[in-house]
Design an enzyme around this catalytic site. Structure first.
Site, PDB file in Angstrom:
ATOM      1  N   LYS A 187       0.832  -1.206   0.000  1.00  0.00           N
ATOM      2  CA  LYS A 187       0.000   0.000   0.000  1.00  0.00           C
ATOM      3  C   LYS A 187       0.865   1.255   0.000  1.00  0.00           C
ATOM      4  O   LYS A 187       0.544   2.245  -0.660  1.00  0.00           O
ATOM      5  CB  LYS A 187      -0.924  -0.013   1.218  1.00  0.00           C
ATOM      6  CG  LYS A 187      -1.963  -1.125   1.179  1.00  0.00           C
ATOM      7  CD  LYS A 187      -2.795  -1.163   2.442  1.00  0.00           C
ATOM      8  CE  LYS A 187      -3.771  -2.325   2.423  1.00  0.00           C
ATOM      9  NZ  LYS A 187      -4.542  -2.428   3.679  1.00  0.00           N
ATOM     10  N   ARG A 188       1.992   1.195   0.704  1.00  0.00           N
ATOM     11  CA  ARG A 188       2.887   2.349   0.777  1.00  0.00           C
ATOM     12  C   ARG A 188       3.530   2.635  -0.572  1.00  0.00           C
ATOM     13  O   ARG A 188       3.835   3.780  -0.897  1.00  0.00           O
ATOM     14  CB  ARG A 188       3.973   2.090   1.841  1.00  0.00           C
ATOM     15  CG  ARG A 188       4.883   3.274   2.091  1.00  0.00           C
ATOM     16  CD  ARG A 188       5.832   2.975   3.219  1.00  0.00           C
ATOM     17  NE  ARG A 188       6.651   1.819   2.943  1.00  0.00           N
ATOM     18  CZ  ARG A 188       7.786   1.855   2.240  1.00  0.00           C
ATOM     19  NH1 ARG A 188       8.204   2.993   1.739  1.00  0.00           N
ATOM     20  NH2 ARG A 188       8.497   0.761   2.046  1.00  0.00           N
TER      21      ARG A 188
END
Length: 488
Positions: free
Chosen positions: A256-257
């Site tokens: 997600k990062r």
């Protein structure tokens, strides 16, 4: 007799599933379907603080949207349930007792703070931060004293003597770990819930899972699982660890990062499930030829673990967009209507006045130029508003400039189109071409004033398609409004 192939995908409902997670699920599903076996969904919801029912619902909805059906699990049942770990706690306690009785596990009274401090010291001294085994040989009296202090009590697996733990990975080949690097590990937490390691081994065993196909990040967990399998007397499944999916720039594992979107987000943006499945299947796997576009049936027919690559795959957003655009162009417009209607509705466009036939016309007009259907609301916004917002620079350039030359043309066009008996593409084409010939100008000198007047900008589909989509009444009304607003 060959055992039936049984594989599973076991998500934790602590968040939305991103494309890296679902790629693993897809490989399991393709393998099961290719082998004529069973695909199981099991929910690992023992994290009480982070697990939420809404994520369970969303996980199952993601699978339905992608067209990945399951043979056992939530919503369909099966002979090896329950399929939620939170409903299997007594099962884990039973097999924990077996490990304790047979001397393969012991009670541990170390607090989280003590363990953290010892790991910190080990790292400072450049030692492996494995458990030091201080609770291994506690006497019954020692245990009573520690329990009287109110200390938490977990159960640790006894790793035992130094040995090599070897298994044949169906992707990575022969893999070996040294047991001395592992340290005794917790199987049952102080709250009575299993750790990931214990829960997954017990569940895979009792659900007759034959192949454990999972991400490469779990490779280091496998020696722990092999030890548990041996101690429980369970058959060892075959392991296949899939290569990581790297971010678009190749500088880190997709997360997600680093730009990994959830399946929910791809759906919201108007990607097609057929394109996503096709794209994900090629992340670390190849059919053995140069095919890029494959149907679901073709993927099932071609899939095998021996074609899974050992090296990491790079998540190429541009390729996904290209593939999705290709699927949009190839699909019949009627099949795109459900997604088109949803993205339009989500963007606040009132589609009630558009029946399926008009929506199909709308999609057909735009589908050659769309990367995702999520672009449709912005491109077709002029169809769903009562009053368009005019781009000032386009008004100046195509209507006002040159002493209102564009407005003069627009006034003539409005009169001619108003007199048309039928509002059809051929009728409009005939009269506009006549005006172009009479004035001896390029077609854009006629088309652009119309386009700006009825859409508010100088960008839209072909002018005949635009007029047909907007309809006679609204097209003429907007031309009249532009003449009144910008005329002198």
């Amino acid at each position: 007799m060959t055992r039936e192939v049984r594989v599973r995908y076991a998500p934790a409902p602590t968040g939305y599933q991103h494309i890296g997670n679902i790629r693993t699920a897809l490989f399991n599903w393709l393998f099961a379907r290719h082998e004529g076996g069973k695909f199981i969904i099991r929910i690992e919801d023992t994290d009480r603080e982070r697990s939420e029912e809404k994520f369970v619902t969303q996980i199952l909805d993601d699978f339905r949207w992608l067209g990945l059906d399951w043979d056992e699990g939530p919503g369909v049942g099966g002979n090896f349930g329950p399929y939620r770990q939170s409903e299997r706690l007594e099962i884990y306690r039973k097999y924990t007792e077996q490990l304790l009785t047979e001397g393969n596990a012991y009670y541990c009274y170390c607090t989280p703070e003590e363990l953290q401090e010892r790991r910190k010291v080990a790292r400072k001294e450049r030692r492996a931060p494995a458990y030091d085994g201080r609770c291994r040989e506690l006497s019954t009296e020692d245990q009573r004293k520690l329990e009287a202090q109110g200390r938490p009590r977990s159960v640790r697996f006894r790793v035992g003597e130094d040995r090599e733990i070897t298994f044949e990975d169906l992707v990575l080949g022969k893999t070996t770990f040294e047991s001395r690097q592992l340290g005794d590990f917790v199987v049952l937490k102080s709250d009575g819930r299993p750790t990931y390691h214990f829960g997954v081994v017990v569940d895979d065993w009792l659900m007759n899972v034959t192949h454990v196909i999972r991400a490469e990040g779990h490779l280091s967990n496998t020696p722990l699982h092999v030890l548990l399998i041996e101690s429980l007397g369970a058959p060892r499944p075959k392991f296949a660890h899939l290569p990581s999916v790297l971010s678009a720039d190749g500088k880190g594992k997709l997360s997600k990062r680093l730009g990994a979107l959830s399946i929910v987000e791809y759906r919201r943006q108007g990607y097609l499930p057929e394109a996503l499945v096709n794209f994900m299947a090629l992340l670390g796997w190849s059919p053995g030829d140069d095919r890029e576009f494959m149907t679901r049936d073709e993927l099932i027919e071609s899939f095998s673990l021996d074609r899974v690559k050992k090296s990491s795959a790079r998540f190429d957003t541009e390729k996904l967009d290209w593939m999705n655009a290709s699927y949009i162009r190839k699909m019949p417009a009627a099949e795109l209507i459900p997604t088109a209607e949803r993205v339009l509705r989500d963007a606040g466009c009132n589609t009630e006045a558009f029946g399926n036939d008009r929506l199909a016309e709308l999609v057909a007009v735009y589908q050659e130029k769309l990367t995702t259907l999520g672009e449709l609301p912005e491109k077709a916004k002029f169809l769903f508003v009562d009053q368009v917002e005019y781009a000032r620079k386009d008004v100046e350039k195509f209507l006002v400039k040159g002493d209102g030359a564009g407005l003069t043309v627009l006034r003539e066009i409005h009169g001619v189109l108003s007199a048309l008996p039928d509002w059809t593409g051929p009728e409009m084409e005939a009269v506009l071409k006549r005006i172009v010939e009479e004035k001896g100008v390029a077609f854009g000198k006629v088309a652009q004033p119309i386009r700006v007047a009825i859409t508010g900008t100088s960008v839209s589909p072909g002018i005949y398609d635009t007029l047909m989509l907007l309809g006679r009444e609204r097209s003429l009304a907007r031309m009249k409004d532009a003449l009144e607003r910008f005329g002198t």
